[in-house]
Design a protein around this motif. Structure first.
Motif, PDB file in Angstrom:
ATOM      1  N   VAL A  87       0.799  -1.159   0.119  1.00 16.98           N
ATOM      2  CA  VAL A  87      -0.111   0.042  -0.170  1.00 16.98           C
ATOM      3  C   VAL A  87       0.785   1.307  -0.099  1.00 16.98           C
ATOM      4  O   VAL A  87       0.596   2.214  -0.774  1.00 16.98           O
ATOM      5  CB  VAL A  87      -0.870  -0.019   1.261  1.00 16.98           C
ATOM      6  N   ASP A  88       1.931   1.162   0.823  1.00 14.96           N
ATOM      7  CA  ASP A  88       2.898   2.467   0.938  1.00 14.96           C
ATOM      8  C   ASP A  88       3.497   2.593  -0.416  1.00 14.96           C
ATOM      9  O   ASP A  88       3.762   3.725  -1.119  1.00 14.96           O
ATOM     10  CB  ASP A  88       3.843   2.115   1.749  1.00 14.96           C
ATOM     11  N   GLN A  89       3.986   1.445  -1.357  1.00 13.77           N
ATOM     12  CA  GLN A  89       4.502   1.704  -2.485  1.00 13.77           C
ATOM     13  C   GLN A  89       3.562   2.177  -3.483  1.00 13.77           C
ATOM     14  O   GLN A  89       3.855   3.342  -4.347  1.00 13.77           O
ATOM     15  CB  GLN A  89       5.107   0.318  -3.078  1.00 13.77           C
ATOM     16  N   GLU A  90       2.329   1.620  -3.496  1.00 13.15           N
ATOM     17  CA  GLU A  90       1.340   2.182  -4.293  1.00 13.15           C
ATOM     18  C   GLU A  90       0.954   3.875  -4.066  1.00 13.15           C
ATOM     19  O   GLU A  90       1.091   4.763  -5.239  1.00 13.15           O
ATOM     20  CB  GLU A  90      -0.096   1.578  -4.165  1.00 13.15           C
ATOM     21  N   ARG A  91       0.669   4.207  -2.819  1.00 12.10           N
ATOM     22  CA  ARG A  91       0.625   5.460  -2.559  1.00 12.10           C
ATOM     23  C   ARG A  91       1.706   6.447  -2.788  1.00 12.10           C
ATOM     24  O   ARG A  91       1.595   7.409  -3.438  1.00 12.10           O
ATOM     25  CB  ARG A  91       0.246   5.845  -1.272  1.00 12.10           C
ATOM     26  N   ALA A  92       3.067   5.817  -2.743  1.00 10.92           N
ATOM     27  CA  ALA A  92       4.028   6.745  -3.315  1.00 10.92           C
ATOM     28  C   ALA A  92       4.153   6.995  -4.896  1.00 10.92           C
ATOM     29  O   ALA A  92       4.600   7.944  -5.329  1.00 10.92           O
ATOM     30  CB  ALA A  92       5.433   6.143  -2.796  1.00 10.92           C
ATOM     31  N   SER A  93       3.508   5.987  -5.502  1.00  7.30           N
ATOM     32  CA  SER A  93       3.559   6.158  -7.054  1.00  7.30           C
ATOM     33  C   SER A  93       2.516   7.226  -7.512  1.00  7.30           C
ATOM     34  O   SER A  93       2.674   7.505  -8.531  1.00  7.30           O
ATOM     35  CB  SER A  93       3.355   4.830  -7.811  1.00  7.30           C
ATOM     36  N   TRP A  94       1.516   7.484  -6.645  1.00  4.95           N
ATOM     37  CA  TRP A  94       0.363   8.683  -6.853  1.00  4.95           C
ATOM     38  C   TRP A  94       1.175   9.747  -7.168  1.00  4.95           C
ATOM     39  O   TRP A  94       0.576  10.710  -7.724  1.00  4.95           O
ATOM     40  CB  TRP A  94      -0.530   8.572  -6.010  1.00  4.95           C
ATOM     41  N   ASN A  95       2.435  10.169  -6.522  1.00  2.83           N
ATOM     42  CA  ASN A  95       2.843  11.554  -6.442  1.00  2.83           C
ATOM     43  C   ASN A  95       3.658  11.575  -7.744  1.00  2.83           C
ATOM     44  O   ASN A  95       4.459  12.958  -7.890  1.00  2.83           O
ATOM     45  CB  ASN A  95       3.580  11.668  -5.297  1.00  2.83           C
TER      46      ASN A  95
END
Length: 71
Positions: free
Chosen positions: A62-70
């Motif tokens: 989840v943390d990796q996915e959220r980081a990719s949004w930026n």
């Protein structure tokens, strides 16, 4: 005269309350015979593909996915 027209004329000669009863009973019978019942249940999909997530930490993912949004 066809049997359909004979039955239709007979049905039209019934009082309205009996026509409604006839319609209701015919619909119930036709639905039972025409509308297929589902052959599978959604619960059969439980656990499908779980091996894909084997060894993956959910929070890290989840943390990796959220980081990719930026971007």
């Amino acid at each position: 005269m066809s049997s359909y027209h004979e039955v239709l004329n007979e049905a039209l000669s019934l009082p309205p309350d009996e026509q409604l009863r006839l319609i209701s009973e015919l619909l119930a019978d036709v639905r039972h015979r025409v509308i297929p019942k589902p052959q599978h249940s959604i619960t059969e999909l439980r656990g499908l593909g779980k091996e894909i997530w084997n060894g993956i930490d959910a929070q890290e993912y989840v943390d990796q996915e959220r980081a990719s949004w930026n971007g």
